[in-house]
Write a protein that holds these residues in place. Sequence first.
Motif, PDB file in Angstrom:
ATOM      1  N   GLU A   1     -12.904 -13.901   8.984  1.00 53.12           N
ATOM      2  CA  GLU A   1     -13.264 -13.952  10.406  1.00 53.12           C
ATOM      3  C   GLU A   1     -14.765 -13.805  10.619  1.00 53.12           C
ATOM      4  O   GLU A   1     -15.216 -12.936  11.362  1.00 53.12           O
ATOM      5  CB  GLU A   1     -12.508 -12.868  11.190  1.00 53.12           C
ATOM      6  CG  GLU A   1     -11.008 -13.039  11.051  1.00 53.12           C
ATOM      7  CD  GLU A   1     -10.225 -12.198  12.051  1.00 53.12           C
ATOM      8  OE1 GLU A   1     -10.765 -11.912  13.118  1.00 53.12           O
ATOM      9  OE2 GLU A   1      -9.073 -11.855  11.738  1.00 53.12           O
TER      10      GLU A   1
ATOM     11  N   PHE B   1       0.857  -1.198   0.000  1.00 50.25           N
ATOM     12  CA  PHE B   1       0.000   0.000   0.000  1.00 50.25           C
ATOM     13  C   PHE B   1       0.880   1.231   0.000  1.00 50.25           C
ATOM     14  O   PHE B   1       1.981   1.195   0.543  1.00 50.25           O
ATOM     15  CB  PHE B   1      -0.867   0.026   1.260  1.00 50.25           C
ATOM     16  CG  PHE B   1      -1.943  -1.004   1.268  1.00 50.25           C
ATOM     17  CD1 PHE B   1      -3.051  -0.865   0.451  1.00 50.25           C
ATOM     18  CD2 PHE B   1      -1.858  -2.118   2.092  1.00 50.25           C
ATOM     19  CE1 PHE B   1      -4.052  -1.805   0.467  1.00 50.25           C
ATOM     20  CE2 PHE B   1      -2.857  -3.065   2.106  1.00 50.25           C
ATOM     21  CZ  PHE B   1      -3.967  -2.914   1.290  1.00 50.25           C
TER      22      PHE B   1
ATOM     23  N   SER C   1      -2.263 -10.807  13.904  1.00 46.75           N
ATOM     24  CA  SER C   1      -3.094  -9.660  13.524  1.00 46.75           C
ATOM     25  C   SER C   1      -2.277  -8.651  12.707  1.00 46.75           C
ATOM     26  O   SER C   1      -1.131  -8.384  13.024  1.00 46.75           O
ATOM     27  CB  SER C   1      -3.639  -8.989  14.779  1.00 46.75           C
ATOM     28  OG  SER C   1      -4.421  -7.887  14.432  1.00 46.75           O
ATOM     29  N   GLY C   2      -2.892  -8.150  11.659  1.00 47.29           N
ATOM     30  CA  GLY C   2      -2.224  -7.137  10.857  1.00 47.29           C
ATOM     31  C   GLY C   2      -1.220  -7.683   9.874  1.00 47.29           C
ATOM     32  O   GLY C   2      -0.481  -6.921   9.254  1.00 47.29           O
ATOM     33  N   CYS C   3      -1.184  -9.001   9.682  1.00 45.20           N
ATOM     34  CA  CYS C   3      -0.154  -9.539   8.794  1.00 45.20           C
ATOM     35  C   CYS C   3      -0.565  -9.462   7.335  1.00 45.20           C
ATOM     36  O   CYS C   3       0.273  -9.513   6.441  1.00 45.20           O
ATOM     37  CB  CYS C   3       0.169 -10.989   9.175  1.00 45.20           C
ATOM     38  SG  CYS C   3      -1.122 -12.160   8.712  1.00 45.20           S
ATOM     39  N   GLY C   4      -1.856  -9.365   7.071  1.00 45.90           N
ATOM     40  CA  GLY C   4      -2.273  -9.233   5.674  1.00 45.90           C
ATOM     41  C   GLY C   4      -3.276 -10.283   5.228  1.00 45.90           C
ATOM     42  O   GLY C   4      -3.451 -10.499   4.024  1.00 45.90           O
ATOM     43  N   LYS C   5      -3.944 -10.913   6.181  1.00 46.85           N
ATOM     44  CA  LYS C   5      -4.919 -11.946   5.816  1.00 46.85           C
ATOM     45  C   LYS C   5      -6.086 -11.338   5.044  1.00 46.85           C
ATOM     46  O   LYS C   5      -6.485 -11.837   3.985  1.00 46.85           O
ATOM     47  CB  LYS C   5      -5.460 -12.652   7.089  1.00 46.85           C
ATOM     48  CG  LYS C   5      -4.378 -13.232   7.980  1.00 46.85           C
ATOM     49  CD  LYS C   5      -4.946 -13.947   9.180  1.00 46.85           C
ATOM     50  CE  LYS C   5      -5.637 -13.038  10.191  1.00 46.85           C
ATOM     51  NZ  LYS C   5      -4.726 -12.105  10.868  1.00 46.85           N
ATOM     52  N   SER C   6      -6.618 -10.264   5.575  1.00 46.43           N
ATOM     53  CA  SER C   6      -7.738  -9.609   4.891  1.00 46.43           C
ATOM     54  C   SER C   6      -7.305  -9.098   3.524  1.00 46.43           C
ATOM     55  O   SER C   6      -8.055  -9.172   2.549  1.00 46.43           O
ATOM     56  CB  SER C   6      -8.270  -8.446   5.722  1.00 46.43           C
ATOM     57  OG  SER C   6      -8.787  -8.910   6.937  1.00 46.43           O
ATOM     58  N   THR C   7      -6.102  -8.568   3.470  1.00 45.13           N
ATOM     59  CA  THR C   7      -5.598  -8.049   2.201  1.00 45.13           C
ATOM     60  C   THR C   7      -5.549  -9.148   1.148  1.00 45.13           C
ATOM     61  O   THR C   7      -6.039  -8.981   0.019  1.00 45.13           O
ATOM     62  CB  THR C   7      -4.199  -7.449   2.413  1.00 45.13           C
ATOM     63  OG1 THR C   7      -4.270  -6.482   3.455  1.00 45.13           O
ATOM     64  CG2 THR C   7      -3.673  -6.818   1.153  1.00 45.13           C
TER      65      THR C   7
ATOM     66  N   VAL D   1       2.916  -5.457   2.384  1.00 41.11           N
ATOM     67  CA  VAL D   1       2.028  -6.307   3.185  1.00 41.11           C
ATOM     68  C   VAL D   1       2.212  -7.775   2.799  1.00 41.11           C
ATOM     69  O   VAL D   1       2.396  -8.633   3.667  1.00 41.11           O
ATOM     70  CB  VAL D   1       0.565  -5.878   3.026  1.00 41.11           C
ATOM     71  CG1 VAL D   1      -0.347  -6.768   3.852  1.00 41.11           C
ATOM     72  CG2 VAL D   1       0.400  -4.426   3.442  1.00 41.11           C
TER      73      VAL D   1
ATOM     74  N   GLN E   1     -15.082  -8.874   7.224  1.00 36.30           N
ATOM     75  CA  GLN E   1     -14.699  -8.796   8.631  1.00 36.30           C
ATOM     76  C   GLN E   1     -15.429  -7.641   9.316  1.00 36.30           C
ATOM     77  O   GLN E   1     -16.014  -7.803  10.365  1.00 36.30           O
ATOM     78  CB  GLN E   1     -13.188  -8.591   8.718  1.00 36.30           C
ATOM     79  CG  GLN E   1     -12.660  -8.508  10.135  1.00 36.30           C
ATOM     80  CD  GLN E   1     -11.149  -8.431  10.186  1.00 36.30           C
ATOM     81  OE1 GLN E   1     -10.487  -8.257   9.167  1.00 36.30           O
ATOM     82  NE2 GLN E   1     -10.594  -8.571  11.363  1.00 36.30           N
TER      83      GLN E   1
HETATM   84  N1  ATP Z   1      -5.940   0.525   2.497  1.00 38.30           N
HETATM   85  C1  ATP Z   1      -4.791   0.389   3.169  1.00 38.30           C
HETATM   86  N2  ATP Z   1      -3.848   1.341   3.073  1.00 38.30           N
HETATM   87  C2  ATP Z   1      -2.675   1.220   3.734  1.00 38.30           C
HETATM   88  N3  ATP Z   1      -2.377   0.176   4.494  1.00 38.30           N
HETATM   89  C3  ATP Z   1      -3.276  -0.804   4.637  1.00 38.30           C
HETATM   90  C4  ATP Z   1      -4.541  -0.738   3.979  1.00 38.30           C
HETATM   91  N4  ATP Z   1      -5.258  -1.843   4.299  1.00 38.30           N
HETATM   92  C5  ATP Z   1      -4.468  -2.571   5.114  1.00 38.30           C
HETATM   93  N5  ATP Z   1      -3.281  -1.935   5.319  1.00 38.30           N
HETATM   94  C6  ATP Z   1      -2.164  -2.429   6.138  1.00 38.30           C
HETATM   95  O1  ATP Z   1      -1.902  -3.732   5.709  1.00 38.30           O
HETATM   96  C7  ATP Z   1      -1.618  -4.559   6.802  1.00 38.30           C
HETATM   97  C8  ATP Z   1      -2.465  -5.796   6.718  1.00 38.30           C
HETATM   98  O2  ATP Z   1      -3.805  -5.477   6.918  1.00 38.30           O
HETATM   99  P1  ATP Z   1      -4.932  -6.580   6.955  1.00 38.30           P
HETATM  100  O3  ATP Z   1      -6.242  -5.929   7.187  1.00 38.30           O
HETATM  101  O4  ATP Z   1      -4.808  -7.431   5.738  1.00 38.30           O
HETATM  102  O5  ATP Z   1      -4.518  -7.422   8.237  1.00 38.30           O
HETATM  103  P2  ATP Z   1      -5.185  -8.728   8.832  1.00 38.30           P
HETATM  104  O6  ATP Z   1      -4.172  -9.812   8.729  1.00 38.30           O
HETATM  105  O7  ATP Z   1      -6.493  -8.975   8.234  1.00 38.30           O
HETATM  106  O8  ATP Z   1      -5.335  -8.340  10.361  1.00 38.30           O
HETATM  107  P3  ATP Z   1      -6.504  -8.729  11.381  1.00 38.30           P
HETATM  108  O9  ATP Z   1      -6.313 -10.120  11.792  1.00 38.30           O
HETATM  109  O10 ATP Z   1      -6.280  -7.788  12.526  1.00 38.30           O
HETATM  110  O11 ATP Z   1      -7.793  -8.493  10.678  1.00 38.30           O
HETATM  111  C9  ATP Z   1      -1.858  -3.759   8.044  1.00 38.30           C
HETATM  112  O12 ATP Z   1      -0.598  -3.456   8.606  1.00 38.30           O
HETATM  113  C10 ATP Z   1      -2.537  -2.521   7.578  1.00 38.30           C
HETATM  114  O13 ATP Z   1      -2.032  -1.429   8.290  1.00 38.30           O
END
Ligand code: ATP
Lengths: 354, 264, 259
Positions: free
Chosen positions: C164, C17, C48-54, C28, C89
């Motif tokens: 989730e 990003f 958490s925050g590793c990028g699963k949702s991404t 990410v 989520q």
């Molecule tokens: N639109 C965005 N712009 C900038 N950074 C982003 C954006 N979306 C996510 N991120 C960053 O990407 C990283 C991964 O986000 P993501 O939502 O994929 O995490 P996650 O693994 O789903 O976490 P969780 O388990 O808490 O839901 C995070 O560090 C977040 O700060």
Amino acid sequence: MRPLNSVQKLGLGLAAWLALISLLHGGLNLGWWSGKLAGAATQERYRVGFLPVTCHLTCPVTDFINKQTTGHGIFEPVRFSGWPELKEAFLAGYTPATFLLAPMAMALREQGVPIKIVYLGHRDGSAVVVHKDSQIHRMQDLRGKRVAVPNRYSNQRLLIFRALNDAGMTTADIQLVEMPPPDMPAALYAKAVDAISSGEPFMGQAELDGYGRVLWLTKDVWPNFISCVLAVHEDMIENHRETVQELVDGIAKSGKWLDQSMDHRMDAAQFVAKGYYNQHPRLLEFVLSKPPDRVKYTNLSLRRADFEEIEKLGQQAGILKGTARFEDYTDTSFVPDDSVIKAHDWPGLPKEKR
Amino acid sequence: MSASPSRAGIGQGRLAAFALPIGTIALLLVGWHVAVVASGSDLFPKPLDVLAGLVELVEKGLLLKYVVASLFRVTWGFGLAVLVGVPLGLVLGWWRPAFLALNPVIQALRPISPIAWIPVAILWFGIADAAPIFLIFLASVFPITVSSMAGVQNMQQVYLRAAQNFGMRGVPLFRRVILPAALPQILTGIRIALGVAWLVVVAAEMIAVNSGLGYLIIDARNAGKRYDLVVAGMVMIGSIGLVLDLLVRRLERIDSVRWGYGQR
Amino acid sequence: MANADPIVDVADLWMSFPGKQPDQPVHVLERVGLQVRHGEFVCIVGPSGCGKSTLLNVLGGFLGETRGTARVEGAPVRGPDPGRIFVFQENGVFPWLTVEQNVGFGLWQRSAAERDERVRHYIAMVGLQGFERSYPRELSGGMRQRVEIARALAANARVLFMDEPFGALDFLTRLKMRQDLVRIWQSENKTVLFVTHDIEEAVQLADRVLVMSKRPATIQAEVVIDLPRPRDLDSPGYLAARDRIFSIMGMDAHGGGVS
Ligand SMILES: Nc1ncnc2c1ncn2[C@@H]1O[C@H](COP(=O)(O)OP(=O)(O)OP(=O)(O)O)[C@@H](O)[C@H]1O
Ligand SMILES: [Mg+2]
């Protein structure tokens, strides 16, 4: 049918409201069901703009007497609340003829607007009024004081210029402010200004209500003062000469009628105050009678000398450039012969209506 | 049944909802009366003079006429503003080129007071109903457009993604997702705009129209010492404005927009 | 599982990003590779925050990848597709629609009769009978989550991307929802890619668990859960799989680490 949901109910409610308010407005304010059919205009009616001031009195008087004697008028007087709106409606051609400040008409002509002055509306009918508690008794006492005038193009402003000239003063000696005439009495009462100057009846009002004192009337400073004229678009003159003539004749007859007897003036105060100006008749009665020559409605022909005086003062006041001359901004061909013109043949209101 | 404390609480709340505003108004009226008497001038009217002025207007049949005329103009001017402002705002919020092209123009026109438009209104629309309707339209169309635009721009992305996921696009997407998602903010804009529209009625009716509450005020100023009518016009404008606001607030309780207004 | 081609096929996927400074993007995903076969149930776990949702959003078609390829059902992902439904989520239930309107939303092109039928069925399944006419603001967080799940299932998609989905539910509802999901998956032959932070949940549900590393994340390990369903949560195989994932993620199942 399924029951209506809230959005459909809302839509229906709004549609019903729209219909209701439009029909009510049409019925109450636009006369959709009453006057329209009866007065179905066989003839086009020309709108004439005016303000509720005595300078424009001949406009409603002509309309009223026309209606009394012939049943209808070919003119539709349109009342405005301020100079700017009146001027703009005239420029837009919405009112092809209007009562207008003489310097404003001349300035418009200088600016290339195709209009002509065809007649006067009145003579005199202005005053400078000060607070009755003030120590202002002569022009010289106004030094450093605040004086209200209606508009930069108003003759009242030129009147002040002339009075200053006569007193050996200049505009630097006083403070001029522009203010709508209806607000002047209250401003004087509150001592927000030291002197006010506009057309009647607002000067009379301050006097009548007991806090204003006349410093001088126009007739004392500038005899035969003109403030308002009848101005007409040139295409009216080209295409509807007889209509313009009829309007001018009507005004001339009304002027004669008004100056014929004090009874006539008191009648006019009644029907104009109630039917046109929406003011208290006492106010008009006062300014039309105290003194009787406070405002005059005869001797309304266009005289070069009067206008050249306005030109001179207008240039001094910075509102006129002097590029338009008497021939440019007037059309004297409609002015009726003063010795031939007769007052309206109408005796006045029936006694019980007075 | 014994009166439970919570019931008593509700009862008191209802009473307070009436008593408090009425008390304030009564206090203001008394203060007004005392102030005028103390000033020793009869130029400014006392509350009872204003009431007499209102009665006089009712007797002459003018009050209804004027209220109808003002409401008519506000209805049309404001209604047109909604019809133009909401779709325009939605498009601006959704389609970036339109936003880029029009937003500067809108933001530049927005701060211009309707009073400044009076000459334009007269030159374009004459001096009948069309001119004040135009002025009211101008005053209210911008808040509606801007709030509709913001409503779309601030829409939560997840709604859009969910709808697109279900294969929705084009008109159904607009009608079933974007519009309802923006609706709470649109309604807020509409409420503000209605207040503005009603505010502008006085200025709009300064034009030579010969009816309406704004005209009543201008006319009363022309009529010499009739400040009771001036204040009567102000009182009527204020009261009707209050009713209008209450009505629009009720819109915010419709089920499909209530989610947008927090927990009340 | 007749089809040999993977339904989801990700190879060397990178994603970053734009960061606060224009020249410092937030990396990410790095070199992510994974495959999901037709009819498979795959869970993704990771910090958490590793990028699963991404990652899931890229597969769902809501985010474009920076580099690499993501293919779903044999074609590169171009955008969202009604055949592949996403459970968000952050709750994606429409607040302006009632429960039944929300559940029926994905069926907007079907006949009213068919829609009503399916809506009733899935509302019953997630236990929301009696709340058909309620608005989301009148529901608890867990109830809203169930509305979203019912909406996704009612649309009868081939592939489910679930981010989730059970996070906001209470323990019992969660257990029941897991059972229901497994039953639907088995009976309707769907492919599920399921993100969770709950390792126990992953082991209960999945054929395979993919463990992601910290950001910038990649697939760190793959744990195959070859246990019969319904799963016995006390069986040695279950406990072993669970402990293995715990240790991959750098925690001890009995040491009181975060689950
Ligand atoms: N639109 C965005 N712009 C900038 N950074 C982003 C954006 N979306 C996510 N991120 C960053 O990407 C990283 C991964 O986000 P993501 O939502 O994929 O995490 P996650 O693994 O789903 O976490 P969780 O388990 O808490 O839901 C995070 O560090 C977040 O700060
Ligand atoms: Mg996440």
